[in-house]
Every structure is written in structure tokens, then in C-alpha cells.
Design an enzyme around this catalytic site. Structure first.
Site, PDB file in Angstrom:
ATOM      1  N   LYS A   1       0.804  -1.222   0.000  1.00 50.19           N
ATOM      2  CA  LYS A   1       0.000   0.000   0.000  1.00 50.19           C
ATOM      3  C   LYS A   1       0.837   1.272   0.000  1.00 50.19           C
ATOM      4  O   LYS A   1       0.307   2.352  -0.225  1.00 50.19           O
ATOM      5  CB  LYS A   1      -0.975   0.015   1.184  1.00 50.19           C
ATOM      6  CG  LYS A   1      -1.948  -1.124   1.222  1.00 50.19           C
ATOM      7  CD  LYS A   1      -2.732  -1.361  -0.050  1.00 50.19           C
ATOM      8  CE  LYS A   1      -3.691  -0.295  -0.404  1.00 50.19           C
ATOM      9  NZ  LYS A   1      -4.757  -0.774  -1.336  1.00 50.19           N
ATOM     10  N   ASP A   2       2.142   1.154   0.244  1.00 49.07           N
ATOM     11  CA  ASP A   2       3.007   2.342   0.115  1.00 49.07           C
ATOM     12  C   ASP A   2       2.878   2.947  -1.277  1.00 49.07           C
ATOM     13  O   ASP A   2       2.895   4.157  -1.453  1.00 49.07           O
ATOM     14  CB  ASP A   2       4.485   1.961   0.311  1.00 49.07           C
ATOM     15  CG  ASP A   2       4.827   1.657   1.756  1.00 49.07           C
ATOM     16  OD1 ASP A   2       3.924   1.739   2.615  1.00 49.07           O
ATOM     17  OD2 ASP A   2       6.006   1.333   2.016  1.00 49.07           O
TER      18      ASP A   2
END
Ligand code: PLP
Length: 466
Positions: free
Chosen positions: A51-52
Site C-alpha cells: 500500500k506504500d
């Protein structure tokens, strides 16, 4: 060392280290004759998950459009990895960050967000989507009411799949030298699979979604599962079903439905046999990839995306007691619960909370005399069924006396029966039940792979009768 690993990269900012994750070949758990299976190690990203990428892309996109300005506040409703990614980006780029989390979010996850300097607002998790306290609604209100506030909105934000189309897909293509034949990924918001899948499909790659067995994307009944962060189940109270806009089901060629037992045993073998400590959704993806690889044969090259690390699941997926009590693992020493119970009855009568009193009474009539009926979360139909999903309470036939036929049984459910794992040692299970002194039930539910399959009288386990 890897082929590329002389000195390591040098970056101006932690955010430059997002993405470009290594691809690692699975060596020991792939059977002979199967395709090669490679995993995209997304947990090696600085915020610890896939999700970065989405977090950084959504922020950069909002800066470019002017939706997020210097001194602004990033707001999102999330208890998971997107929050951590956004908190990291906010810290590195000097924004304030506010996250709305459901009240059942673990203390560790809240602490993780606060560690990056973010503010955490807790709200009840189990409210209907149109309730003002609902996680996404409250986050929207906070963003609208905060000067300089911007709602990231990962479920509907096109920058989320966009970054996977621009980076994750091309990376996989380049890292395999264009030899990848199959992409396998789980679907949470759908950002990873939709984006990476779009790119790789254009290169002739077969795209496979890995989904927990009962979840909606794969056509399941919507009852919940243990693997977190992927899949989509019906809203626990209302049975409503809103799919994220960023998920495009036309992108994948098929869905592989994976049971929790398969996912969690795969997670265990990835740690023990491959040295890869990863989370539950990685187990789902690899279990699906192994299936695809067996079918595709030795000339194929399968790549599975592994979203996060196992470190935040040490007290669940990597705790033998947790696994055994839920029927995922056998106790080292017997006799075990299933030796005592004998062959299981054909099924367990369960009633979704939204079932009417009349429908349950009719089902009880057909089923013949029995004890309390476990009440489960709502799902696609209110019919009383014989399957075995999540138990949230129970009703005894006596509880139904005098109720209106159209009343919902959920409103009259008492506490759920105690549960034991089918591979738990009988002595340990009996001792645990005695210690818990679970009140009104003389039966306990037996769990296999996290789901109730039958009831057994407590005294058959050798404990004190209730
Ligand atoms: C652990 C984990 N696995 C899988 C996913 C699913 O990724 P996506 O939202 O891109 O579908 C997420 C998303 O939050 C996640 O946190």
C-alpha cells in the site's frame, strides 16, 4: 547476494525507496512438474506493504491537482496498511494526517499510525454504511470540515490502480525478462490486481484473482473469513454490498477461491520452508499460485504479489494455540476432539441474524428436535441453512415462544456457544471450557479450519456439564 545487490541503492528521501521490490523464486514448496513460482516481495517497501505505492501515488496526484496543498491534512478511513503508507508519506512530506479506524482495530495498529505522528479517531465498526459514524462517512466529514483537508479515498481513487499499472506491472514484466505467463494477486480495493493486471494483460499474461472462499468477488455467500485485508464480505448488519470503484472485474481471467485453512497453512510453510515471513493474504495468493502452477506445467512462469509481512500477525497466524483452537492445526498429543466426536453429523443448522422467527420455526420443524441454533452474520439470503460460517449468537426454540413471526431472530439471540478446534487435545479443550464457565449452553461448536461444522455435548469432552 542477488544479481543486482552490490552496494544497494542511494535515495534522497524514504519515498524514493517505495516500489521496485525484489522478485524471489520459491524453491522448496513448489512441486516437481509445476511452473516456476516467483513472489513480488511488497513487504520490503519502507512502510512495510504494497500500500506504500498507492499511498504515495494518491498524495502526489492530489498535490498535482491542487486538492492537497502545503500545510494540508491527509484524511482516510482505514485500519490497515494504507493508513501506515499514508502516515509515512505525510511525515516525509510535512502534512498532518488523521485516520478514522473501527473500534476493534488492535492497539498495535493504532500505535503504528501514531508512531508516524498521525492522529487516530476511533468509531464503531459495526454500523450501517449510511450511519454518520460509519468509518468512510466520518472520514469524509472530517476531511470536508478541516481547512486544507483532503480525503485519500483508496476505494474510489484512480491513482491507486494507476500506480500499479505504471510500476508493479512493468516491474514484473522486466524482472522476468518478459517470461511471466500468469499474475496472481488478492483483491482488497482491487488496486493491485486491476492496475498490474491491466499492464500485464496487454502483454498476453493470464491474470488470476485470489479470493477467500466465501467472499463476494469469487461468488461466495459473503460470510466473513479469517484472512484480513483481501476479499469483500456482506456488511455484517445490513447485508449490503458496495464494491470499490477501483476494482475492475473485467481485468482478471478468473478467480481462484481459497479457504482459510489453505491460506494459513501456506503462510506457515512459506515461513518454515522458504524463510518468507508474510501475512495471511500472501498465503491466499501463494495457495492460488501453486494451483495455477500445477495446472500450467513446467514451461509457465507464475508471479504472485505478496502484500505484507507476517510480523503483525504473530499473535494469530503464527501462534500454534490460536491455530489449534480454531481447527487449523492438530495438537501435538491426543486424544483429540475429533476422536471423541466421531464422524460429523451432515451439517450444523445455522440461522443468519436477519432470518424471521417464522422461517426458523419452519426449519426447526423440518429438522426435528435439537438444541440451540447458532445465529450467524447476515448474508445473501436469510434462509436457514446447513453451512457453517461465523457464529455471533444462538437462539433456543424456547426463546422464540411468543415472538411475532416476522421478527428477526438476531434481535433475540443470546451469547454464542463456546468453540473448540477439531484437532485440539480433548483434555485441553475440556479444561479451557471449564475455566471459561460458559453459561447457558450444554453444547459446544466444533471448528474445522475456522468454521463451525457440528455441535457436541460438553460432557462428551469430559468437562463439567454446564
Ligand atoms: C495485507 C494486504 N493484502 C492485500 C491487500 C489488497 O490490495 P489492494 O487494495 O491493492 O487490492 C491489502 C490492501 O490493503 C493489504 O493490506
Amino acid at each position: 547476494m542477488g544479481s543486482d545487490g552490490e552496494a544497494g541503492a542511494v535515495y534522497d528521501s524514504v519515498l524514493d525507496a517505495v516500489g521496485a521490490t525484489p522478485l524471489v523464486r520459491l524453491r522448496r514448496i513448489v512441486p516437481e512438474g509445476s511452473a516456476q513460482v516467483w513472489v513480488k516481495t511488497e513487504w520490503t517497501s519502507p512502510g512495510g506493504s504494497v500500500k506504500d505505492r498507492a499511498a504515495l501515488a494518491m498524495v502526489l496526484d492530489a498535490e498535482e491537482s491542487g486538492a492537497l496543498r502545503p500545510g494540508g491534512t491527509i484524511v482516510e478511513g482505514t485500519s490497515g496498511n494504507t493508513g501506515i503508507g499514508l502516515a509515512m508519506v505525510a511525515a516525509a512530506r510535512g502534512y498532518r494526517a488523521v485516520f478514522v479506524v473501527p473500534d476493534r482495530t488492535t492497539a498495535e495498529k493504532q500505535a503504528l499510525l501514531r508512531a508516524y505522528g498521525a492522529e487516530v479517531v476511533r468509531t464503531p465498526g459495526l454500523v450501517p454504511q449510511d450511519d454518520p459514524r460509519h468509518v468512510r462517512r466520518l472520514a469524509g466529514r472530517i476531511a470536508a470540515g478541516t481547512p486544507g483537508g483532503w480525503l485519500a479515498d483508496q476505494y474510489d481513487n484512480p491513482a491507486n490502480p494507476g500506480v500499479h499499472e505504471r510500476t508493479t506491472g512493468p516491474e514484473i514484466w522486466a524482472q522476468t525478462g518478459g517470461r511471466v505467463t500468469h499474475l496472481v494477486a488478492g483483491v482488497g480495493t482491487g488496486g493491485t490486481l486491476t492496475g498490474a493486471g491491466r499492464y500485464l494483460r496487454r502483454h498476453g499474461v493470464t491474470v488470476v484473482a485470489a479470493d477467500p472462499w466465501t467472499y463476494r468477488y469469487g461468488g461466495g455467500d459473503g460470510s466473513p473469513y479469517h484472512v484480513e485485508a483481501v476479499g469483500h464480505y456482506l456488511h455484517p448488519l445490513t447485508g449490503t454490498d458496495t464494491w470499490p470503484r477501483v476494482y475492475d472485474p473485467a481485468v482478471h481471467d478468473r478467480v481462484e477461491r481459497i479457504g482459510d485453512g489453505d491460506s494459513l497453512r501456506t503462510v506457515r510453510s512459506l515461513a518454515r520452508s522458504e524463510g518468507l515471513l508474510v501475512g495471511g493474504s500472501s498465503g491466499t495468493a501463494v495457495a492460488a499460485a501453486l494451483r495455477v502452477a500445477a495446472e500450467a506445467g513446467p514451461d509457465a512462469v507464475v508471479v504472485a504479489v505478496l502484500p505484507d509481512s507476517g510480523r503483525i500477525y504473530l499473535s494469530t497466524y503464527f501462534d500454534d494455540d490460536w491455530l489449534t483452537r480454531r481447527g487449523f492445526l492438530d495438537a501435538v498429543a491426543g486424544p483429540r476432539v475429533r476422536d471423541t466426536v466421531g464422524p460429523y453429523a451432515p451439517g450444523l443448522l445455522v440461522a443468519p441474524a436477519t432470518t424471521t422467527v417464522a422461517a426458523l420455526l419452519a426449519a426447526l420443524d423440518r429438522a426435528g428436535p435439537g438444541g440451540a441454533v447458532p445465529v450467524v452474520l447476515p448474508r445473501e439470503t436469510d434462509a436457514v441453512t446447513w453451512s457453517a460460517p461465523d457464529v455471533i449468537g444462538s437462539v433456543r426454540p424456547a426463546d422464540l415462544v411468543g415472538l411475532r413471526p416476522d421478527e428477526r431472530v438476531g434481535a433475540h439471540a443470546g451469547p454464542p456457544p463456546a468453540t473448540v478446534g477439531h484437532g485440539e487435545s480433548t483434555a485441553a479443550a475440556a479444561a479451557r471450557l471449564d475455566a471459561a464457565a460458559v453459561g447457558r449452553h450444554d453444547a459446544v461448536l466444533v471448528l474445522v479450519d475456522g468454521r463451525a461444522v457440528t455441535q457436541v455435548r460438553r460432557d462428551r469432552l469430559g468437562g463439567r456439564p454446564a
